[in-house]
Design an enzyme around this catalytic site. Structure first.
Site, PDB file in Angstrom:
ATOM      1  N   GLU A 162       0.809  -1.227   0.000  1.00 20.13           N
ATOM      2  CA  GLU A 162       0.000   0.000   0.000  1.00 20.13           C
ATOM      3  C   GLU A 162       0.844   1.280   0.000  1.00 20.13           C
ATOM      4  O   GLU A 162       0.650   2.168   0.836  1.00 20.13           O
ATOM      5  CB  GLU A 162      -0.982  -0.001   1.165  1.00 20.13           C
ATOM      6  CG  GLU A 162      -2.074  -1.032   1.000  1.00 20.13           C
ATOM      7  CD  GLU A 162      -3.290  -0.809   1.886  1.00 20.13           C
ATOM      8  OE1 GLU A 162      -3.267   0.119   2.724  1.00 20.13           O
ATOM      9  OE2 GLU A 162      -4.264  -1.568   1.742  1.00 20.13           O
ATOM     10  N   GLU A 352      -5.380  -8.440  -0.137  1.00 18.19           N
ATOM     11  CA  GLU A 352      -6.217  -8.170   1.034  1.00 18.19           C
ATOM     12  C   GLU A 352      -7.641  -7.895   0.583  1.00 18.19           C
ATOM     13  O   GLU A 352      -7.867  -7.253  -0.437  1.00 18.19           O
ATOM     14  CB  GLU A 352      -5.717  -6.956   1.837  1.00 18.19           C
ATOM     15  CG  GLU A 352      -4.408  -7.159   2.562  1.00 18.19           C
ATOM     16  CD  GLU A 352      -3.973  -5.913   3.350  1.00 18.19           C
ATOM     17  OE1 GLU A 352      -4.835  -5.104   3.744  1.00 18.19           O
ATOM     18  OE2 GLU A 352      -2.755  -5.750   3.556  1.00 18.19           O
TER      19      GLU A 352
END
Length: 452
Positions: A162, A352
């Protein structure tokens, strides 16, 4: 007619990260990270013990095996291997991940390793962190060490988790606040680091696969007004394509670059930076997805929750909210899978996806998390639809395998298939209890996504 979506080697797994799950923050020679010294809300759990996976990894991996996981995506703590980010190797940290990998091998669970998941060594942060180009070399050195130590057992590598979240929402991490220009310089340096590590992987482990793991979501215009559509394109360029265009094409997205120039935000780019990035095309794209986002023209009806003359975020009234105020959008997952694959034509792996909730044990000691099952069921259905359309998807890794500390919302926000018996401040006995979703996901895996 049976679903053709998932091949027999599809990796049904789950994810965690070191700083949210391992605990043992200062044990066995581990160094201090920016998370360890971060400014976190005092009413929430810290990251010192978390779920104590460091001491309970055998029990945890046995549970993952019982659930049927074919793969496990986890991160290695940089400071457990190199306490100061560079220099002396901490053998006890090296040994821990050797034990962890050997335990996974015992159960035939494929490891997928994230090399960097928010937890920069504090010693490097003191020297400027990602603003200092020395950190690029430090990350490459660390990655080369991991490839040599664990490459015999790890085929799949993720560079940086991320990265776009670290740039656009750095306040979530409890780390020092940087100016916008500094954040985009940090982003550029991380892209160069990603490229160098990708090329190093090809050199050291020619049979391995490596890719990035940003958080990518569908971006909707609030209305069909052209100004809102333009704003959605602006936000998509900044939020989604800034990282992936550089990772996959070795160039800056032109909409973002124009924004940089107009606002004096251009990063310093050294000779050969872009050439290096062009050479380092990933083998696949990993991405995290939880919700979609909706934007409108900046200033519309006084809305300034965004970037001036670029976009403003707004609520999507068509979508329900979780207990924590996140919009639930399984169809947006389908849209996102399409967009990523259409733009880059690379295989994708979901690193995720999940639902955080206030899970509790009932009077019978059970955790009935039907809301999590429903969330994942609908997202898997949409993933199937995208796969049937031709999107190459080779793995799905819900967040998280077992309860852990949420990055900015503590232990009360639980994501796992397994309940950990503790609360924000009281560690209790840290015992593990299987939730209803544990048994549901086990059936999903056994049926290769047929039984939802």
């Amino acid at each position: 007619m049976g679903c053709k979506s998932f091949g027999k080697n599809f990796l049904w797994g789950a994810s965690t990260s070191a700083y949210q799950f391992e605990g043992a923050w200062n044990e066995d020679g581990k160094g201090c990270s920016v998370i360890d010294q971060g400014n976190h809300p005092p009413e929430l759990s810290d990251f010192k013990v978390t779920s104590d996976h460091y001491h309970r990894y055998k029990e945890d991996i046995a549970l993952m095996s019982e659930m049927g996981l074919k793969s496990y995506r986890f991160s290695i703590a940089w400071t457990r291997i190199l306490p100061n980010g560079v220099g002396e190797i901490n053998q006890k940290g090296v040994d821990f991940y050797n034990r962890l990998l050997d335990e996974l091998a015992k159960y035939n669970i494929e490891p997928i390793v994230t090399m960097y998941h928010f937890d920069l060594p504090a010693a490097l942060d003191k020297k400027g962190g990602w603003l200092n180009r020395d950190t690029i070399d430090a990350f490459e050195n660390y990655a080369r060490l991991l490839f040599r130590l664990y490459g015999d057992r790890v085929k799949y590598w993720l560079t940086i988790n991320e990265q776009n979240t670290m740039i656009l929402n750095s306040q979530w991490l409890g780390v020092k606040i940087l100016s916008e220009k500094e954040l985009y310089q940090q982003n550029h340096n991380m892209m160069v680091a990603h490229a160098k590590v990708t090329l190093a992987c090809r050199e050291i482990l020619p049979n391995a696969k490596i890719g990035p793991a940003p958080n990518i979501v569908a971006i909707y215009p609030a209305t069909c007004h052209p100004d809102d559509i333009l704003a959605a394109g602006n936000y998509s360029a900044l939020r989604n394509w800034l990282v992936l265009d550089m990772a996959c094409f070795g160039r800056y997205n032109h909409v973002v670059w124009d924004y940089f120039v107009k606002h004096g935000l251009e990063p310093e780019i050294l000779d050969h930076d872009l050439e290096l990035c062009k050479k380092a095309k990933p083998d696949f794209i990993g991405f995290n997805y939880y919700f979609s986002e909706t934007v409108e023209k900046y200033g519309k009806n006084g809305n300034v929750s965004g970037k001036a003359d670029f976009y403003a975020k707004t609520r999507n009234a068509n979508l329900p909210l979780t207990e924590f105020g996140w919009e639930v959008d399984p169809v947006g997952f389908h849209v996102t899978l399409r967009e990523i694959y259409d733009r880059y034509r690379l295989p994708v792996i979901v690193t995720e996806n999940g639902l955080g909730g206030y899970d509790t044990r009932d009077k019978n000691g059970e955790i009935i998390d039907d809301y999590r099952i429903e969330y994942l069921r609908e997202h898997i259905r949409q993933m199937k639809a995208a796969a049937d359309e031709g999107v190459e998807i080779w793995g799905f890794h819900p967040w998280s395998a077992i309860d852990l500390v949420s990055t900015h919302e503590g232990f009360g926000k639980r994501y796992g298939f397994v309940y950990v018996n503790r609360d924000e401040k009281d560690l209790k006995d840290l015992a593990r209890y299987k939730k209803k979703s544990f048994y549901w996901y086990k059936d999903v895996i056994q049926s290769n996504g047929e039984k939802l």
